[in-house]
Structure formats: C-alpha cells, structure tokens
Design a protein around this motif. Sequence first.
Motif, PDB file in Angstrom:
ATOM      1  N   GLU A  21       1.025  -1.179   0.182  1.00 41.02           N
ATOM      2  CA  GLU A  21       0.143  -0.012  -0.177  1.00 41.02           C
ATOM      3  C   GLU A  21       0.778   1.218  -0.083  1.00 41.02           C
ATOM      4  N   MET A  22       1.939   1.197   0.843  1.00 41.86           N
ATOM      5  CA  MET A  22       2.914   2.407   0.594  1.00 41.86           C
ATOM      6  C   MET A  22       3.574   2.743  -0.580  1.00 41.86           C
ATOM      7  N   ARG A  23       3.975   1.592  -1.153  1.00 42.68           N
ATOM      8  CA  ARG A  23       4.500   1.682  -2.626  1.00 42.68           C
ATOM      9  C   ARG A  23       3.588   2.077  -3.369  1.00 42.68           C
ATOM     10  N   ALA A  24       2.317   1.443  -3.524  1.00 42.84           N
ATOM     11  CA  ALA A  24       1.300   2.018  -4.238  1.00 42.84           C
ATOM     12  C   ALA A  24       1.097   3.280  -4.488  1.00 42.84           C
ATOM     13  N   ALA A  25       1.125   4.094  -3.157  1.00 41.29           N
ATOM     14  CA  ALA A  25       0.805   5.347  -2.783  1.00 41.29           C
ATOM     15  C   ALA A  25       1.843   6.202  -3.542  1.00 41.29           C
ATOM     16  N   ALA A  26       3.193   5.685  -3.222  1.00 38.87           N
ATOM     17  CA  ALA A  26       4.360   6.450  -3.855  1.00 38.87           C
ATOM     18  C   ALA A  26       4.347   6.449  -5.254  1.00 38.87           C
ATOM     19  N   LEU A  27       4.136   5.419  -5.748  1.00 38.82           N
ATOM     20  CA  LEU A  27       4.007   5.422  -7.136  1.00 38.82           C
ATOM     21  C   LEU A  27       2.983   6.300  -7.909  1.00 38.82           C
ATOM     22  N   GLN A  28       1.849   6.359  -7.117  1.00 33.34           N
ATOM     23  CA  GLN A  28       0.953   7.445  -7.596  1.00 33.34           C
ATOM     24  C   GLN A  28       1.229   8.937  -7.491  1.00 33.34           C
ATOM     25  N   TYR A  29       1.789   8.812  -6.348  1.00 36.58           N
ATOM     26  CA  TYR A  29       2.656  10.368  -6.300  1.00 36.58           C
ATOM     27  C   TYR A  29       3.491  10.675  -7.320  1.00 36.58           C
ATOM     28  N   VAL A  30       4.509   9.799  -7.471  1.00 43.51           N
ATOM     29  CA  VAL A  30       5.582  10.163  -8.470  1.00 43.51           C
ATOM     30  C   VAL A  30       4.969  10.211  -9.918  1.00 43.51           C
ATOM     31  N   ARG A  31       3.717   9.467 -10.362  1.00 44.39           N
ATOM     32  CA  ARG A  31       3.266   9.335 -11.715  1.00 44.39           C
ATOM     33  C   ARG A  31       2.574  10.703 -11.667  1.00 44.39           C
ATOM     34  N   LYS A  32       2.057  11.158 -10.779  1.00 46.33           N
ATOM     35  CA  LYS A  32       1.128  12.660 -10.524  1.00 46.33           C
ATOM     36  C   LYS A  32       2.038  13.716 -10.941  1.00 46.33           C
ATOM     37  N   VAL A  33       3.275  13.771 -10.242  1.00 44.06           N
ATOM     38  CA  VAL A  33       4.111  15.058 -10.133  1.00 44.06           C
ATOM     39  C   VAL A  33       4.860  14.866 -11.307  1.00 44.06           C
ATOM     40  N   PHE A  47      12.855   7.774 -12.093  1.00 38.78           N
ATOM     41  CA  PHE A  47      11.553   7.292 -11.794  1.00 38.78           C
ATOM     42  C   PHE A  47      11.274   6.366 -10.687  1.00 38.78           C
ATOM     43  N   ASP A  48      12.181   5.435 -10.855  1.00 38.11           N
ATOM     44  CA  ASP A  48      11.833   4.083  -9.860  1.00 38.11           C
ATOM     45  C   ASP A  48      12.679   4.617  -8.592  1.00 38.11           C
ATOM     46  N   ALA A  49      13.873   5.432  -8.761  1.00 36.62           N
ATOM     47  CA  ALA A  49      14.370   5.897  -7.510  1.00 36.62           C
ATOM     48  C   ALA A  49      13.452   6.783  -6.731  1.00 36.62           C
ATOM     49  N   ALA A  50      12.639   7.597  -7.408  1.00 35.39           N
ATOM     50  CA  ALA A  50      11.838   8.713  -6.666  1.00 35.39           C
ATOM     51  C   ALA A  50      10.774   7.607  -6.242  1.00 35.39           C
ATOM     52  N   VAL A  51      10.115   6.657  -6.659  1.00 32.54           N
ATOM     53  CA  VAL A  51       9.248   5.807  -5.927  1.00 32.54           C
ATOM     54  C   VAL A  51       9.855   5.384  -4.901  1.00 32.54           C
ATOM     55  N   GLU A  52      10.924   4.896  -4.793  1.00 33.96           N
ATOM     56  CA  GLU A  52      11.508   4.304  -3.783  1.00 33.96           C
ATOM     57  C   GLU A  52      11.744   5.304  -2.484  1.00 33.96           C
ATOM     58  N   ALA A  53      12.398   6.522  -2.653  1.00 34.52           N
ATOM     59  CA  ALA A  53      12.223   7.431  -1.821  1.00 34.52           C
ATOM     60  C   ALA A  53      10.999   7.986  -1.153  1.00 34.52           C
ATOM     61  N   VAL A  54      10.055   8.249  -2.248  1.00 38.06           N
ATOM     62  CA  VAL A  54       8.640   8.552  -1.460  1.00 38.06           C
ATOM     63  C   VAL A  54       8.237   7.473  -0.675  1.00 38.06           C
ATOM     64  N   ALA A  55       8.387   5.950  -1.000  1.00 47.69           N
ATOM     65  CA  ALA A  55       7.787   5.120  -0.303  1.00 47.69           C
ATOM     66  C   ALA A  55       8.583   5.044   1.111  1.00 47.69           C
ATOM     67  N   GLU A  56      10.029   5.267   1.270  1.00 46.71           N
ATOM     68  CA  GLU A  56      10.697   5.121   2.563  1.00 46.71           C
ATOM     69  C   GLU A  56      10.255   6.566   3.426  1.00 46.71           C
ATOM     70  N   ALA A  57       9.983   7.686   2.755  1.00 47.67           N
ATOM     71  CA  ALA A  57       9.427   8.864   3.556  1.00 47.67           C
ATOM     72  C   ALA A  57       8.076   8.538   4.048  1.00 47.67           C
ATOM     73  N   THR A  58       7.422   7.773   3.347  1.00 47.67           N
ATOM     74  CA  THR A  58       5.992   7.498   3.777  1.00 47.67           C
ATOM     75  C   THR A  58       6.050   6.635   4.768  1.00 47.67           C
ATOM     76  N   ARG A  59       7.056   5.485   4.640  1.00 50.14           N
ATOM     77  CA  ARG A  59       7.105   4.512   5.786  1.00 50.14           C
ATOM     78  C   ARG A  59       7.726   5.400   7.003  1.00 50.14           C
ATOM     79  N   ALA A  60       8.500   6.225   7.059  1.00 52.20           N
ATOM     80  CA  ALA A  60       9.113   6.995   8.250  1.00 52.20           C
ATOM     81  C   ALA A  60       7.880   7.937   8.724  1.00 52.20           C
ATOM     82  N   LEU A  61       7.262   8.458   7.873  1.00 56.26           N
ATOM     83  CA  LEU A  61       6.046   9.158   8.447  1.00 56.26           C
ATOM     84  C   LEU A  61       5.065   8.611   9.098  1.00 56.26           C
TER      85      LEU A  61
END
Length: 103
Positions: A21-33, A47-61
């Motif tokens: 779920e966190m990775r799916a949200a990260a993917l949606q964010y990167v696609r939108k941006v 693109f893949d690096a951005a998805v991973e960075a957003v997923a990690e930030a989501t996890r930390a949040l």
Amino acid sequence: MCRSIKTLRPPALPEEATEEEMRAAALQYVRKVSGFRAPAAHNREVFDAAVEAVAEATRALLEGIEVRGGGRSRGHEHDHDHEHPHAHDHAHPHEHAPVPASA
C-alpha cells in the motif's frame, strides 16, 4: 490519472498499512508529479528511485506520526513513554531555544 492516494493510517485503515500500500501510494505520487504513467526507458532509473524515496518517506512518516489519544499509528504499542526516540534532541520546529539573559 490512476486511482487516488488514500489515507494510510488508522482510523482510515483498520490495520497498519502494508509495504504494498505504501509503495502504491508512492507510485501514484511520482506519476502525478512527473506527469508520466510509465516513464520512457531513459527516465526509468530516476523514476524508480523517486518511487523508492517517496515510499521510504511514507514509511518513516507512518512510523513516527502520533494520533491523538491513540499513541503512534504503527507498531509502537509497546513504547513505554510514546515519545519519539530523539524527542529531546531537537526543539519542535516552531519552538525556539531560550535566549540567555544578558549579564
């Protein structure tokens, strides 16, 4: 664009958000941006690096966020004081350190 990003913490979800779920949200964010549903080959790595960075930030949040009256939102039920481990290391961003009195 694809489906919307949903809230990933209780009470919106009955249980903790999954890695999927966190990775799916990260993917949606990167696609939108980025404006790309799927990047061209020459943009795939960034693109893949951005998805991973957003997923990690989501996890930390989600691991650090505190829901009033409920303690932390994920996996911290056994914390003794329900404080962030570094809570005393830094002042709150909107709080200022005391100004020493002039002599």
